[in-house]
Design a protein around this motif. Structure first.
Motif, PDB file in Angstrom:
ATOM      1  N   HIS A 324       0.864  -1.199   0.000  1.00  0.00           N
ATOM      2  CA  HIS A 324       0.000   0.000   0.000  1.00  0.00           C
ATOM      3  C   HIS A 324       0.895   1.242   0.000  1.00  0.00           C
ATOM      4  N   PRO A 325       0.322   2.426  -0.234  1.00  0.00           N
ATOM      5  CA  PRO A 325       1.194   3.598  -0.379  1.00  0.00           C
ATOM      6  C   PRO A 325       1.243   4.557   0.817  1.00  0.00           C
ATOM      7  N   ASP A 326       0.497   4.300   1.900  1.00  0.00           N
ATOM      8  CA  ASP A 326       0.321   5.335   2.938  1.00  0.00           C
ATOM      9  C   ASP A 326       1.647   5.815   3.549  1.00  0.00           C
ATOM     10  N   ASP A 327       1.702   7.116   3.781  1.00  0.00           N
ATOM     11  CA  ASP A 327       2.879   7.698   4.438  1.00  0.00           C
ATOM     12  C   ASP A 327       2.793   7.555   5.946  1.00  0.00           C
ATOM     13  N   ASP A 338       4.506   5.161   8.093  1.00  0.00           N
ATOM     14  CA  ASP A 338       4.055   3.943   7.397  1.00  0.00           C
ATOM     15  C   ASP A 338       5.068   3.628   6.282  1.00  0.00           C
ATOM     16  N   GLY A 340       5.131   4.504   2.944  1.00  0.00           N
ATOM     17  CA  GLY A 340       5.345   5.439   1.830  1.00  0.00           C
ATOM     18  C   GLY A 340       6.789   5.930   1.728  1.00  0.00           C
ATOM     19  N   ILE A 343       9.027   3.255   0.419  1.00  0.00           N
ATOM     20  CA  ILE A 343       8.854   3.009  -1.027  1.00  0.00           C
ATOM     21  C   ILE A 343       9.694   4.023  -1.796  1.00  0.00           C
ATOM     22  N   ARG A 344       9.545   5.304  -1.394  1.00  0.00           N
ATOM     23  CA  ARG A 344      10.276   6.352  -2.134  1.00  0.00           C
ATOM     24  C   ARG A 344      11.785   6.169  -2.005  1.00  0.00           C
ATOM     25  N   VAL A 356       2.246  -0.838  -6.562  1.00  0.00           N
ATOM     26  CA  VAL A 356       1.609  -0.614  -5.252  1.00  0.00           C
ATOM     27  C   VAL A 356       0.183  -1.178  -5.301  1.00  0.00           C
ATOM     28  N   THR A 388      -7.201   7.886  -0.202  1.00  0.00           N
ATOM     29  CA  THR A 388      -7.114   6.421  -0.373  1.00  0.00           C
ATOM     30  C   THR A 388      -8.516   5.854  -0.621  1.00  0.00           C
TER      31      THR A 388
END
Ligand code: URA
Length: 446
Positions: A324-327, A338, A340, A343-344, A356, A388
């Motif tokens: 999932h993408p949540d920060d 989280d 995010g 991922i970056r 994602v 989201t």
């Protein structure tokens, strides 16, 4: 509808006009926007709101999924006041019979700007006190809902008026849309069903209502720090009647994605022991030697060693898949970081682009719809996050209800480009929406 004569001489505005500006759009839907008076472009073209303010209005309507063809647009006076001044009371009085006939079939009237509001409602106080407060007006002996709002021109330099006009358009879109269909519900959990350790008031009754009415539902969460059993136990502790099968986490969605789209691939899982076990039990081959894929979950046991292992595998060509993408992840009294930012970091360090899976990816919604046996178009996503929960429904072209019991408040909604189908204070309001729709008279609360 009574129309002024093209050569009308009922007031002094006839002296400077090029042509009479007649109403435009679709009177059939019963929604009428009333502006103040035509400007220069309108005077030349004979159509209301075709200049700069018309551009703003059209852009906002478009954002909320409707157009000029869904409303009728008119003005309090049909001829251009010189130098774009406000129309005088005698000019408005001369045009009043035309306006009244234009409003005769209306269900909803929107007053754009101070002078239109003054003419229709007789109000002369500060705009801020009445904007977007619906009132009932009487037109030709009938009661009609009237919403006062800012003129599009007032929104050019003023953010507050822009967000208020945006809110007006959201409300208008509720009047235009067909009634909602409640074939199945996808329910976000934190901020929607419970908040931290306590159920949202009315949420348990809402779940019981869905069971009684035999409306299928799935709890959806992006949080991949725990296995599904954790959430069913938590829901049980909070008094909800829910089993593991009622829950779809972003890990479950990722597992299904791996099985259907990456069958037989070996995975390095950056995950808590519970979540790694869930993946392994589902038949995913986990390894920490030369994997094909690095799956990044919300690993609350993450270590420097795990980060570096993942980095080396990705550098070596493994694919990056994130649940999932949540920060940020809400906690009882604050937020935790989280996945995010991770991922970056991996994307930047390894020049890669993650796949994602979780919300707002429509994949999760489609999986949930399939699970419930309901076409996605009949489902409703209920959640408290615009970017989201509501964004996922918007991407999938399905319906959504934003609940204001969690992260989002009305001010954030007013600023947002992502627009829910309906808004409710909490899930406690949803049973009456469903029952209202069955009786054919559901409209989202204003
Ligand atoms: N402003 C108005 O009030 N009406 C128009 O038609 C154009 C600009």
């Amino acid at each position: 509808m009574i129309r002024p004569d093209p050569d009308c001489r009922l007031c002094g505005l006839c002296n400077g006009r090029t042509q009479v500006v007649y109403p435009d759009g679709n009177p059939g839907k019963g929604i009428v926007f009333v502006g103040e008076g035509p400007g220069e472009k309108e005077d030349i073209q004979g159509r209301p709101f075709v200049g700069k303010s018309g551009g703003i209005l059209e852009e906002m309507m478009h954002r909320h999924g409707f157009s000029r063809d869904d409303v009728m647009i008119t003005n309090t006076v049909k001829c251009r006041p010189p130098d774009n001044r406000d129309p005088f009371p005698d000019e408005m009085a001369a045009c009043r019979p035309f306006l009244e006939s234009e409003l005769a079939e209306a269900r909803l009237v929107v007053g754009l700007g101070k002078s239109a509001i003054r003419d229709i409602m007789g109000y002369v106080g500060p705009m801020a006190d009445i904007v977007n407060v619906p009132v009932t007006i009487e037109v030709a002996g009938r009661e009609v809902v009237f919403i006062p709002t800012y003129h599009p021109t007032a929104t050019i330099y003023n953010k507050k008026s822009r967000s208020e006009l945006n809110e007006t358009m959201r409300v208008v879109s509720q009047w235009i849309r067909p009634p909602m269909r409640f074939g199945g519900f996808m329910l976000d959990m934190d901020g929607t069903i419970y908040k931290g350790g306590a159920p949202i008031p009315g949420a348990r009754e809402f779940i019981s209502f869905l069971r009684e009415q035999r409306i299928p539902f799935v709890f959806l969460t992006n949080n991949s720090s725990h296995a599904r059993s954790f959430y069913s136990e938590k829901l049980g502790r909070l008094g909800f009647d829910a089993s593991v099968d009622d829950i779809l986490t972003s890990t479950t969605a990722t597992i299904r994605f791996l099985i259907s789209e990456r069958f037989g691939k070996r995975v390095y899982a950056v995950a808590t022991p519970d979540v790694a076990a869930e993946m392994e039990n589902a038949g995913i081959e986990l390894t920490d030697e030369d994997p094909d894929i690095v799956v990044l979950t919300f690993d609350t046991t993450i270590t420097y060693e795990k980060i570096n292992k993942a980095y080396r595998f990705l550098k070596g060509g493994a694919e990056l898949i994130a649940t999932h993408p949540d920060d940020l992840c809400p906690t009882e009294d604050s937020y935790d970081i989280d996945i995010g930012p991770f991922i970056r970091m991996f994307e930047q360090m390894c020049q890669t682009q993650a796949v994602v899976i979780g919300k707002p990816n429509r994949l999760m919604l489609e999986m949930a719809a399939r699970e419930m046996g309901v076409p996605p178009s009949e489902t409703v996503m209920v959640g408290d996050r615009l970017y989201t929960d509501i964004a996922m429904a918007a991407r999938a072209g399905t319906q959504s209800i934003l609940v204001l019991s969690g992260e989002t408040d009305r001010a954030m909604l007013r600023e947002s480009d992502t627009v829910p189908t309906a808004v409710a204070d909490s899930v406690a309001d949803i049973p009456s929406m469903v029952l209202g729709a069955r009786r054919g008279r559901f409209r989202s609360p204003l």
